[in-house]
Motif scaffolding. Sequence first.
Motif, PDB file in Angstrom:
ATOM      1  N   GLN A 185      40.435  -4.660  35.993  1.00  0.00           N
ATOM      2  CA  GLN A 185      41.551  -4.253  36.832  1.00  0.00           C
ATOM      3  C   GLN A 185      41.799  -5.263  37.956  1.00  0.00           C
ATOM      4  O   GLN A 185      42.936  -5.461  38.402  1.00  0.00           O
ATOM      5  CB  GLN A 185      41.281  -2.868  37.431  1.00  0.00           C
ATOM      6  CG  GLN A 185      42.433  -2.316  38.255  1.00  0.00           C
ATOM      7  CD  GLN A 185      43.708  -2.136  37.437  1.00  0.00           C
ATOM      8  OE1 GLN A 185      43.644  -1.705  36.286  1.00  0.00           O
ATOM      9  NE2 GLN A 185      44.856  -2.474  38.007  1.00  0.00           N
ATOM     10  N   ALA A 186      40.715  -5.921  38.381  1.00  0.00           N
ATOM     11  CA  ALA A 186      40.873  -6.922  39.441  1.00  0.00           C
ATOM     12  C   ALA A 186      41.783  -8.057  38.982  1.00  0.00           C
ATOM     13  O   ALA A 186      42.624  -8.551  39.737  1.00  0.00           O
ATOM     14  CB  ALA A 186      39.491  -7.465  39.845  1.00  0.00           C
ATOM     15  N   VAL A 187      41.616  -8.471  37.730  1.00  0.00           N
ATOM     16  CA  VAL A 187      42.469  -9.543  37.184  1.00  0.00           C
ATOM     17  C   VAL A 187      43.886  -9.029  36.973  1.00  0.00           C
ATOM     18  O   VAL A 187      44.871  -9.740  37.208  1.00  0.00           O
ATOM     19  CB  VAL A 187      41.865 -10.091  35.876  1.00  0.00           C
ATOM     20  CG1 VAL A 187      42.746 -11.194  35.303  1.00  0.00           C
ATOM     21  CG2 VAL A 187      40.459 -10.596  36.107  1.00  0.00           C
ATOM     22  N   THR A 188      44.003  -7.775  36.556  1.00  0.00           N
ATOM     23  CA  THR A 188      45.333  -7.187  36.352  1.00  0.00           C
ATOM     24  C   THR A 188      46.102  -7.157  37.662  1.00  0.00           C
ATOM     25  O   THR A 188      47.308  -7.448  37.706  1.00  0.00           O
ATOM     26  CB  THR A 188      45.209  -5.768  35.780  1.00  0.00           C
ATOM     27  OG1 THR A 188      44.461  -5.816  34.568  1.00  0.00           O
ATOM     28  CG2 THR A 188      46.579  -5.174  35.498  1.00  0.00           C
ATOM     29  N   ASP A 189      45.406  -6.825  38.760  1.00  0.00           N
ATOM     30  CA  ASP A 189      46.068  -6.796  40.065  1.00  0.00           C
ATOM     31  C   ASP A 189      46.565  -8.189  40.457  1.00  0.00           C
ATOM     32  O   ASP A 189      47.660  -8.335  41.023  1.00  0.00           O
ATOM     33  CB  ASP A 189      45.092  -6.268  41.119  1.00  0.00           C
ATOM     34  CG  ASP A 189      44.739  -4.800  40.902  1.00  0.00           C
ATOM     35  OD1 ASP A 189      45.503  -4.123  40.173  1.00  0.00           O
ATOM     36  OD2 ASP A 189      43.712  -4.360  41.434  1.00  0.00           O
ATOM     37  N   VAL A 190      45.747  -9.193  40.160  1.00  0.00           N
ATOM     38  CA  VAL A 190      46.174 -10.563  40.458  1.00  0.00           C
ATOM     39  C   VAL A 190      47.395 -10.928  39.627  1.00  0.00           C
ATOM     40  O   VAL A 190      48.341 -11.563  40.112  1.00  0.00           O
ATOM     41  CB  VAL A 190      45.016 -11.549  40.193  1.00  0.00           C
ATOM     42  CG1 VAL A 190      45.509 -12.989  40.358  1.00  0.00           C
ATOM     43  CG2 VAL A 190      43.858 -11.279  41.126  1.00  0.00           C
ATOM     44  N   LEU A 191      47.413 -10.507  38.363  1.00  0.00           N
ATOM     45  CA  LEU A 191      48.542 -10.803  37.474  1.00  0.00           C
ATOM     46  C   LEU A 191      49.841 -10.212  38.017  1.00  0.00           C
ATOM     47  O   LEU A 191      50.898 -10.854  38.004  1.00  0.00           O
ATOM     48  CB  LEU A 191      48.241 -10.257  36.073  1.00  0.00           C
ATOM     49  CG  LEU A 191      49.144 -10.716  34.923  1.00  0.00           C
ATOM     50  CD1 LEU A 191      49.036 -12.233  34.737  1.00  0.00           C
ATOM     51  CD2 LEU A 191      48.741 -10.009  33.630  1.00  0.00           C
ATOM     52  N   HIS A 192      49.764  -8.998  38.548  1.00  0.00           N
ATOM     53  CA  HIS A 192      50.954  -8.357  39.107  1.00  0.00           C
ATOM     54  C   HIS A 192      51.362  -8.990  40.435  1.00  0.00           C
ATOM     55  O   HIS A 192      52.547  -8.994  40.788  1.00  0.00           O
ATOM     56  CB  HIS A 192      50.707  -6.864  39.313  1.00  0.00           C
ATOM     57  CG  HIS A 192      50.805  -6.063  38.046  1.00  0.00           C
ATOM     58  ND1 HIS A 192      51.976  -5.905  37.342  1.00  0.00           N
ATOM     59  CD2 HIS A 192      49.848  -5.371  37.355  1.00  0.00           C
ATOM     60  CE1 HIS A 192      51.764  -5.151  36.278  1.00  0.00           C
ATOM     61  NE2 HIS A 192      50.474  -4.813  36.247  1.00  0.00           N
ATOM     62  N   SER A 193      50.392  -9.506  41.172  1.00  0.00           N
ATOM     63  CA  SER A 193      50.685 -10.040  42.496  1.00  0.00           C
ATOM     64  C   SER A 193      51.450 -11.359  42.460  1.00  0.00           C
ATOM     65  O   SER A 193      51.930 -11.821  43.496  1.00  0.00           O
ATOM     66  CB  SER A 193      49.380 -10.243  43.276  1.00  0.00           C
ATOM     67  OG  SER A 193      48.614 -11.307  42.708  1.00  0.00           O
TER      68      SER A 193
END
Length: 694
Positions: A185-193
């Motif tokens: 999820q940490a990488v997913t958050d970066v992807l959205h950011s």
Amino acid sequence: MTTNVFGRIRWGGIRPALLLLLSAVIPIIVVAGAAGYYFIQKEKSALDESMLAQAQRSSVAIAKELETQVQLLTILSESPRLDPPLNTSQFARIAERLRLRVPTWDRLRITDREGSIVLTVPEDASRPKVPLVDTASHQQLMEKAQPTIGNVMRGPGGAVAFPVRVPVIRKERTVYGLTAVIRPQAVTDVLHSTGLPSSWVGWITDRDGKLVAASRDAPSLVGGDAVKFAVSHVSIAEPHLGALASGQEIRIRTATVADTGWTVNIAMPLSKFHELSLRGYQILGAAISISLLLSGVATLVFLREQESRRREDAALASWQRMDALGKLTGGVAHDFNNLLMVFQSGVESMLRRREDEKRVRQVADMMLEAVGRGKAMTQRLLSLSRRSNRDASIIFLQQRAEPLRELLKKAVQDGVELEVDFPPNLWPVTVDAQGVDAALINLVTNAREAMTSGGRVSVRARNVDDLAFEIRKLSGPGIAIVVSDDGPGIRQEHLPRVFEPFFTTKGDTATGLGLTQVYSLADRSDGYVAVSSVESRGSAFTIYLPRASGPVPEVAQEPAPEVLPRKVLVVDDTPSSLSVARLALQDEGIEVVACSGGREALSILNDHQDIELVLSDVMMPDIGGIELSEIVRKRHPSLGFVLMTGYSEAIEKGQNVDVPVVVKPFTKIELREALSRGMTAVGRAGANIVILRR
């Protein structure tokens, strides 16, 4: 009627402006359509570049996030609590406090060199100890003694995570491995950011092709094969196409995450991309359609404008012809009135002094001379409209040099010097001899009228080995007849029009038909006439005639014996002409039967078996003379036949007739010659037209 006329005038005035407008608008529309299509293509390229930039931006952001994790772990790895021998309880307290400050860390682990788990923070007493899952990244860590990012894995409990490992180095030796287990999820958050558009989709794969994270909800697929989330078709060039698990087709750009072996994939729906292509084709298609429509309108307007111009030109030409015809008619009327004056005065003189034989003879000669002038005048007029070359024969011009010189001398004045040079070796040509005479007289007369103060006119002929060297319109050998003068010349703007009918620069006193006759003669003789002129230096007209290809007729040494019929049927629908022909035949001692039509003539021939020849007019209302000759020759092949005519459009157009033709008014000698030839031609089908003296 008036409304229609004004409507045509208004429409005629609008057409040129409309054509001008269309000629300006059509290129603009075409250019605008092409520009629109070009900009759409540029927009598509920009969209591809935007996807690539998004992928690169996301890869950089993820790389920074992972680098931050590595730096935090590296700081922790330098803690004295990790000095051997390891005090697990003290390190556990420090690690727990740090884990709470870094929420992306799910747990921290310490492993020894063999890969055994020494410590897990936080420790879950309810869960049994499990062996290390990602042994490959641990082995790489121990071998290279450098931070390592592991692959995404699904643990025994079903949780999905990936490890970030750093070495714990003491005395230049790796003694432990320090690992932070991180949820995807940490990488997913970066992807959205990174500002991923809502209609786009992004996903990350590790070096083994496992799905690390995705911008859309796919928790059950994370940690599994990425092909279950999205399939990328094999393609050499970027971008390439693919499809999501839902079946939606996509267009993909990729970028790698530095030092991880991970790949960031950014895709957009292919339908969105195709919308741009469709829009570009629509713009281009619309521009082409509008251009074609306007081109069709322009073509229609142009054709109507052309038709209008043709009508205007035809009306102008008709007016010019009528004006020139009026001048010509006036000139002809003047000349014929002079001839009629000769006849009127002659007849009155003979009636007053009928007993004065010498006076009657003198007046009769004058009247005969007037008849000859009138006949020559009509022949010159007919030569202007003649379209066939029926009077042509193979001749040597040098044999006509002396008679022609005498004719041309009459066409010049005392102040004009004339030179005629026809070499004796000139090749034969097929031409109307009288037409040549008339053409040269017209050219010499034009030169004389141009040289009001006197000058020199030259008429020369020469052989030309290949006419194509001088005039490309012809080829092969021929002769050139050049009529030149040293007069004022012809203005350059008038040169292209000198042979046009009724074109003249001499004012109201000229008809503008002289040079047209010259052009007509050359054209119907398969030749050409060219003109060159230099103002103040003179002009030169050159008549090119091809060399005759047939055998040159031999001049008869002795005239053929004259054979005259004893009884002749004369057919003419004009009573006066019929009477004159009857009297002429009776003067020759020939018995005459006369009628006024073709049908009556056929009936008479059935009743009078002793008729030897038919003398018929050409122009008659019921059965024309040419048709009558064909019928008579089929029914009565032993009869001779002679046609007489003042003018026949069919013969002037070149219609072939198999009997002699004598032209009205004819002399006694011409009539006798025609009758003799008509008799000798009996039974010889396909005999050529007999060319009589005019």
